[in-house]
Design an enzyme around this catalytic site. Structure first.
Site, PDB file in Angstrom:
ATOM      1  N   HIS A  63       7.110   8.181  -6.101  1.00 25.09           N
ATOM      2  CA  HIS A  63       5.794   9.395  -5.768  1.00 25.09           C
ATOM      3  C   HIS A  63       3.902   9.417  -5.423  1.00 25.09           C
ATOM      4  O   HIS A  63       3.903   8.292  -6.810  1.00 25.09           O
ATOM      5  CB  HIS A  63       6.373  10.473  -6.589  1.00 25.09           C
ATOM      6  N   MET A 106       6.789   3.014 -12.543  1.00 26.30           N
ATOM      7  CA  MET A 106       7.084   1.836 -11.740  1.00 26.30           C
ATOM      8  C   MET A 106       5.455   1.306 -12.140  1.00 26.30           C
ATOM      9  O   MET A 106       4.230   0.290 -11.265  1.00 26.30           O
ATOM     10  CB  MET A 106       7.275   2.705 -10.642  1.00 26.30           C
ATOM     11  N   GLU A 107       4.393   2.262 -12.485  1.00 21.87           N
ATOM     12  CA  GLU A 107       2.892   2.259 -12.485  1.00 21.87           C
ATOM     13  C   GLU A 107       2.652   1.615 -12.837  1.00 21.87           C
ATOM     14  O   GLU A 107       2.168   0.053 -13.473  1.00 21.87           O
ATOM     15  CB  GLU A 107       2.280   3.522 -11.955  1.00 21.87           C
ATOM     16  N   ASP A 121      -2.954 -16.260  -9.176  1.00 20.65           N
ATOM     17  CA  ASP A 121      -3.672 -16.680  -8.140  1.00 20.65           C
ATOM     18  C   ASP A 121      -4.849 -17.237  -7.913  1.00 20.65           C
ATOM     19  O   ASP A 121      -5.080 -18.004  -7.541  1.00 20.65           O
ATOM     20  CB  ASP A 121      -4.460 -15.103  -6.626  1.00 20.65           C
TER      21      ASP A 121
END
Length: 152
Positions: A63, A106-107, A121
């Protein structure tokens, strides 16, 4: 998506952690701000915050949430293992909060993961042997299930 229309909004929080393992030389470049792309931890912090804010755009059934806090903290750890060349670590911890109908695990996981990927990276020109791991939720609160904390 799961229907959360009937759930009452509550204050929710989640904390996640992860780790980037690297060799001593790359670790020293990060510690002394000598990575050519720039300040690794500053960029990874901003990237992690963006990762939390954009979680519902990356994970199909999440969501979209109105987050009220996203923090990203780093801890530089010398020599966590002497078994191989990946002996140093950058530990990442994120805490995410909102007032809503569904949790923010999840965040928090997305924040840690995106921060770790950003470290990789930015450092890959110095070393390609880094390893990202140990990403997990260590604490959550709010909602019907209340407070939960992982065994330490």
């Amino acid at each position: 998506m799961v229907d959360v229309s009937d759930k009452p909004p509550t204050l929710r929080s989640a904390t996640a952690r992860g780790r980037v393992l690297m060799n001593q030389e790359t670790f020293d470049l990060v510690r002394h701000d000598k990575i050519k792309k720039g300040n690794v931890l500053a960029v990874a912090q901003v990237a992690g915050i963006q990762g939390a804010k954009n979680c519902s755009q990356m994970i199909p059934l999440c969501h979209p949430l109105h987050l009220t806090k996203v923090s990203i903290n780093f801890r530089l750890v010398d020599c966590v293992s002497s078994n191989n060349s990946l002996c140093c670590a950058i530990d990442i911890e994120s805490t995410v909060k909102c007032k809503g109908e569904t949790g923010v695990e999840m965040e928090a996981l997305s924040a840690v993961s995106v921060a770790a990927l950003t470290i990789f990276d930015m450092c890959k020109a110095a070393s390609k042997t880094m390893c990202i791991g140990d990403v997990c939720v260590v604490e959550k609160s709010g909602g019907k299930s209340g407070h939960w904390k992982a065994d330490q």
